[in-house]
Motif scaffolding. Structure first.
Motif, PDB file in Angstrom:
ATOM      1  N   VAL A 127      55.875  46.144  50.225  1.00 18.09           N
ATOM      2  CA  VAL A 127      54.510  45.807  50.647  1.00 18.09           C
ATOM      3  C   VAL A 127      53.860  44.889  49.604  1.00 18.09           C
ATOM      4  O   VAL A 127      53.139  43.949  49.955  1.00 18.09           O
ATOM      5  N   ALA A 128      54.130  45.145  48.328  1.00 13.86           N
ATOM      6  CA  ALA A 128      53.603  44.282  47.267  1.00 13.86           C
ATOM      7  C   ALA A 128      54.106  42.855  47.453  1.00 13.86           C
ATOM      8  O   ALA A 128      53.319  41.896  47.415  1.00 13.86           O
ATOM      9  N   LYS A 129      55.406  42.710  47.672  1.00 12.66           N
ATOM     10  CA  LYS A 129      55.983  41.376  47.858  1.00 12.66           C
ATOM     11  C   LYS A 129      55.358  40.672  49.060  1.00 12.66           C
ATOM     12  O   LYS A 129      55.005  39.486  48.980  1.00 12.66           O
ATOM     13  N   ASP A 130      55.208  41.382  50.173  1.00 12.90           N
ATOM     14  CA  ASP A 130      54.580  40.792  51.361  1.00 12.90           C
ATOM     15  C   ASP A 130      53.186  40.261  51.035  1.00 12.90           C
ATOM     16  O   ASP A 130      52.813  39.158  51.433  1.00 12.90           O
ATOM     17  N   ASN A 131      52.401  41.050  50.322  1.00 10.48           N
ATOM     18  CA  ASN A 131      51.037  40.646  49.977  1.00 10.48           C
ATOM     19  C   ASN A 131      51.016  39.504  48.968  1.00 10.48           C
ATOM     20  O   ASN A 131      50.187  38.598  49.064  1.00 10.48           O
ATOM     21  N   LEU A 132      51.926  39.532  48.009  1.00 11.44           N
ATOM     22  CA  LEU A 132      52.015  38.445  47.032  1.00 11.44           C
ATOM     23  C   LEU A 132      52.367  37.128  47.723  1.00 11.44           C
ATOM     24  O   LEU A 132      51.810  36.071  47.398  1.00 11.44           O
ATOM     25  N   LEU A 133      53.274  37.194  48.693  1.00 10.02           N
ATOM     26  CA  LEU A 133      53.648  35.988  49.442  1.00 10.02           C
ATOM     27  C   LEU A 133      52.478  35.437  50.253  1.00 10.02           C
ATOM     28  O   LEU A 133      52.420  34.235  50.530  1.00 10.02           O
ATOM     29  N   LEU A 134      51.547  36.296  50.612  1.00  6.85           N
ATOM     30  CA  LEU A 134      50.334  35.870  51.322  1.00  6.85           C
ATOM     31  C   LEU A 134      49.275  35.320  50.358  1.00  6.85           C
ATOM     32  O   LEU A 134      48.222  34.850  50.791  1.00  6.85           O
ATOM     33  N   GLY A 135      49.550  35.405  49.067  1.00  2.69           N
ATOM     34  CA  GLY A 135      48.602  34.920  48.076  1.00  2.69           C
ATOM     35  C   GLY A 135      47.650  35.968  47.555  1.00  2.69           C
ATOM     36  O   GLY A 135      46.708  35.646  46.832  1.00  2.69           O
ATOM     37  N   ASN A 136      47.872  37.225  47.898  1.00  5.39           N
ATOM     38  CA  ASN A 136      47.007  38.318  47.444  1.00  5.39           C
ATOM     39  C   ASN A 136      47.462  38.857  46.089  1.00  5.39           C
ATOM     40  O   ASN A 136      48.657  39.067  45.877  1.00  5.39           O
ATOM     41  N   ASN A 137      46.520  39.096  45.194  1.00  7.52           N
ATOM     42  CA  ASN A 137      46.828  39.836  43.981  1.00  7.52           C
ATOM     43  C   ASN A 137      47.139  41.275  44.381  1.00  7.52           C
ATOM     44  O   ASN A 137      46.565  41.789  45.352  1.00  7.52           O
TER      45      ASN A 137
END
Length: 175
Positions: free
Chosen positions: A61-71
């Motif tokens: 889930v962290a990787k998915d959010n990081l790929l979206l540009g989210n910290n």
């Protein structure tokens, strides 16, 4: 560019308190392993010993959010190098930087008090006793990390310390 903030430390040192204070300031997704592991326990699979499942799911889930540009703020004990590396692999996979933050409470009496008196906000979670915390395996760090002592300073000062390290990481590539 998104950043992965990896909070590590023994139960009761203040990781979740720090994560909750940091999340709005960094506009970051807060991923709490305790919540994921409790959800696994109450799922139809009834996984009572999550082992690495909570970490692996949270890192995805962290990787998915990081790929979206989210910290992202990862809030977990991360007691051994293997669990710490799960987060670094997520950051590498998303091609972003990670900031390792070891949260400590340098006063043993205060740490004990926190463990023994903290409120359980997750019904399916069994909080560890002070004896459990003392017996817990926690490997020394081999990699560079920011150490934040929640005993010496108020939470607002700890937040500012992390924000400063974040600013240096963005500006100079390291802190």
């Amino acid at each position: 560019m998104a950043i992965l903030f990896v909070l590590s430390g023994l139960p009761g040192v203040g990781k979740t308190t720090l994560a909750k204070a940091l999340s709005p300031r960094l506009q970051a997704v807060h991923l709490r392993i305790d919540s994921l592991e409790a959800a696994l326990k109450t799922s139809v699979l009834a996984i009572s010993r999550a082992e690495d499942a909570g970490y692996v799911a949270a890192a995805a889930v962290a990787k998915d959010n990081l790929l979206l540009g989210n910290n992202v703020i990862a809030d977990a004990v991360n007691p051994i190098e293997i669990t710490r590396n799960i987060w670094l692999e997520a950051a590498l996979g998303a091609k972003v930087k990670a900031l390792n933050i070891e949260v400590i409470c340098s006063d043993a009496a205060e740490h004990k008090t926190r463990v023994e008196t903290r409120h359980n906000d997750i019904s399916a979670l069994s909080l560890p006793s002070w004896e459990d915390v003392q017996r817990r395996r926690y490997e020394p760090w081999k990699k560079h990390r920011l150490v934040v002592d929640t005993y010496e300073k108020p939470i607002e000062d700890n937040v500012e310390e992390v924000i400063e390290a974040f600013s240096q990481l963005v500006r100079y590539g390291s802190y």
